[in-house]
Design an enzyme around this catalytic site. Structure first.
Site, PDB file in Angstrom:
ATOM      1  N   ASN A 149       0.924  -1.187  -0.031  1.00  0.00           N
ATOM      2  CA  ASN A 149      -0.090   0.179  -0.014  1.00  0.00           C
ATOM      3  C   ASN A 149       0.766   1.130  -0.142  1.00  0.00           C
ATOM      4  O   ASN A 149       0.379   2.169  -0.348  1.00  0.00           O
ATOM      5  CB  ASN A 149      -0.922  -0.086   1.035  1.00  0.00           C
ATOM      6  CG  ASN A 149      -0.225  -0.278   2.596  1.00  0.00           C
ATOM      7  OD1 ASN A 149       0.450  -1.302   2.727  1.00  0.00           O
ATOM      8  ND2 ASN A 149      -0.470   0.464   3.499  1.00  0.00           N
ATOM      9  N   GLN A 178      -5.198  -3.733  -1.850  1.00  0.00           N
ATOM     10  CA  GLN A 178      -4.729  -2.723  -3.125  1.00  0.00           C
ATOM     11  C   GLN A 178      -4.524  -3.368  -4.567  1.00  0.00           C
ATOM     12  O   GLN A 178      -4.387  -2.681  -5.453  1.00  0.00           O
ATOM     13  CB  GLN A 178      -3.363  -1.966  -2.694  1.00  0.00           C
ATOM     14  CG  GLN A 178      -3.404  -1.425  -1.152  1.00  0.00           C
ATOM     15  CD  GLN A 178      -4.116   0.040  -1.232  1.00  0.00           C
ATOM     16  OE1 GLN A 178      -4.499   0.376  -2.388  1.00  0.00           O
ATOM     17  NE2 GLN A 178      -4.363   0.569  -0.293  1.00  0.00           N
ATOM     18  N   SER A 196     -11.567  -4.684   0.415  1.00  0.00           N
ATOM     19  CA  SER A 196     -12.285  -3.900   1.044  1.00  0.00           C
ATOM     20  C   SER A 196     -13.064  -2.870   0.062  1.00  0.00           C
ATOM     21  O   SER A 196     -12.397  -2.396  -0.809  1.00  0.00           O
ATOM     22  CB  SER A 196     -11.332  -2.714   2.010  1.00  0.00           C
ATOM     23  OG  SER A 196     -12.104  -2.076   2.852  1.00  0.00           O
ATOM     24  N   THR A 234     -25.782  -8.320  13.738  1.00  0.00           N
ATOM     25  CA  THR A 234     -26.721  -8.020  12.762  1.00  0.00           C
ATOM     26  C   THR A 234     -26.133  -7.709  11.413  1.00  0.00           C
ATOM     27  O   THR A 234     -25.175  -6.940  11.423  1.00  0.00           O
ATOM     28  CB  THR A 234     -27.681  -7.042  13.113  1.00  0.00           C
ATOM     29  OG1 THR A 234     -28.424  -7.198  14.483  1.00  0.00           O
ATOM     30  CG2 THR A 234     -28.794  -6.707  12.138  1.00  0.00           C
ATOM     31  N   CYS A 320      -3.283   4.615   8.042  1.00  0.00           N
ATOM     32  CA  CYS A 320      -3.314   4.040   9.194  1.00  0.00           C
ATOM     33  C   CYS A 320      -2.001   4.263  10.067  1.00  0.00           C
ATOM     34  O   CYS A 320      -2.189   4.152  11.333  1.00  0.00           O
ATOM     35  CB  CYS A 320      -3.467   2.419   9.003  1.00  0.00           C
ATOM     36  SG  CYS A 320      -5.381   1.817   8.401  1.00  0.00           S
TER      37      CYS A 320
END
Ligand code: PLP
Length: 376
Positions: A149, A178, A196, A234, A320
């Site tokens: 990344n 990525q 993602s 849920t 991050c």
């Protein structure tokens, strides 16, 4: 605004946003409820799972919905290690993984697993030969990212999978966050794969772990029967349902987007190299979507802030890790100098960026160097 921070996150496609908004209204019922609206949500959720499985050419039961890639990586790595300790305690990974993998590995080490972090070579990758030479009888898991990344280097995961599978008690997980929707991924060869949605113009809070049927995991989120009992809570049905459309569109446009981004990256890399003190730090064969560069005259932090003032968004390293003031460990691992590591910025592109934006970026950098740069 010029947005060159697409490895961090991407804008949401208008057609995905439209469907998502509709689903929030129409599929708000709990997918596990027995009444008609609940059954309708469940039907759509399972249809989405089927479509995703079809796109990846895997079985429907091999698709698990999660909330983010950090969760998928944690479940794949920690969940697998905890459930399969009888196979051994040795794990192979690299020293340039995303922080979600890095911290999952640190945790496993703290409870007695033997984690070995392979260094990258000068092309920024871990080769299949390196993996082969470190495999042991008690190696139970190999986890390596497909595309890095920060620098865009591409690990040869198909070849690595072959090496791993020569050891029948070991499995291979790859973080493909990525690379998904950008280059082909050998899904059939991988035991577990992370992606993602928000990196491919999808909705945040939506991600997936592909896990082959034979893989046993220890759940990390305890709860009900959702996701085969592997992830309680849920279901986020609207996000999971629209993930099927997000994935379909990304895969349909993969080739066209790649060609567009490659032309943009080549143009920008040539113009940066032509600036006195400008360097391309990404390896030559890197994925064109990520271009790591540095300028001798100016540190990452000063350049990032000055670009921000001009409405140009870039990162210094992985988002991050962006709050840490340390120089990029990935650039250092690539054997670049400490100066390069503290001057590095990451430009990351999408199908929506243009050559005109690239030229405006170059003019902005030249002006910033003139105003704030140290002399060479
Ligand atoms: N893995 C890689 C390679 C990434 O680049 C990122 C995000 O930057 C992640 C995992 C984590 O993704 P998410 O934000 O969905 O948790």
């Amino acid at each position: 605004m010029i947005y060159f921070d697409n490895a961090s996150t991407t804008s949401v496609r208008p057609e995905v946003a439209r469907v998502y908004k509709k689903l929030i209204d129409e599929c708000f019922a709990n997918a596990d409820s027995m009444h008609a609206p609940g059954r309708k949500t469940n039907r759509q959720l399972e249809q989405a799972r089927e479509h995703i499985a079809h796109s990846l050419k895997v079985a429907k039961e091999e698709i698990l919905f999660t909330s983010c890639a950090s969760e998928s990586n944690s479940l794949a790595i920690v969940g697998y290690a905890l459930a399969n300790q009888h196979r051994g305690k040795h794990i192979l990974t690299s020293n340039v993984e995303h922080s979600s993998t890095k911290h999952a590995m640190d945790f496993l080490e703290s409870i007695g697993f033997d984690v070995e972090r392979l260094p990258i070579n000068e092309q920024g990758i871990v080769t299949e030969e390196m993996v082969q030479s470190h495999m042991r009888k008690d190696t139970m898991l190999v986890s390596l990212m497909h595309v890095n990344n920060e620098i865009g280097s591409i690990n040869p995961i198909e070849k690595i999978a072959k090496v791993v599978h020569m050891h029948p008690t070991c499995v291979f997980h790859s973080d493909c966050v990525q690379s998904f929707g950008k280059i082909d991924i050998p899904f059939e060869q991988l035991d577990m794969m992370t992606m993602s949605a928000h990196k491919i113009h999808g909705i945040k809070g939506s991600s997936m772990l592909m896990k082959k049927k034979n893989i046993v995991l220890q759940p990390l989120v305890f709860g009900g029967q959702q996701e085969q009992g592997l992830r309680g809570g849920t279901e986020n049905a609207p996000a999971n349902i629209v993930l099927a459309k997000t994935i379909r569109l990304a895969l349909e446009e993969q080739k066209e987007s790649y060609a567009h981004v490659k032309a943009l990256r080549d143009h920008l890399a040539a113009r940066i190299s032509a600036i006195d003190g400008g360097h391309v730090l990404s390896p030559q064969d890197a994925l064109p979507y990520i271009l790591n560069v540095s300028f001798d005259q100016i540190t990452s932090e000063v350049l990032l802030n000055a670009l921000d003032e001009k409405g140009i968004c870039v990162s210094a390293k992985s988002t991050c890790d962006s709050r840490s003031s340390q120089a990029s460990e990935v650039i250092l691992a690539l054997n670049h100098s400490q100066k390069d590591a503290s001057h590095a910025i990451r430009l990351s592109f999408s199908k929506d960026n243009t050559i005109e934006e690239a030229d405006r970026f170059i003019e902005a950098v030249k002006e910033i160097i003139k105003n704030y740069g140290l002399s060479l």
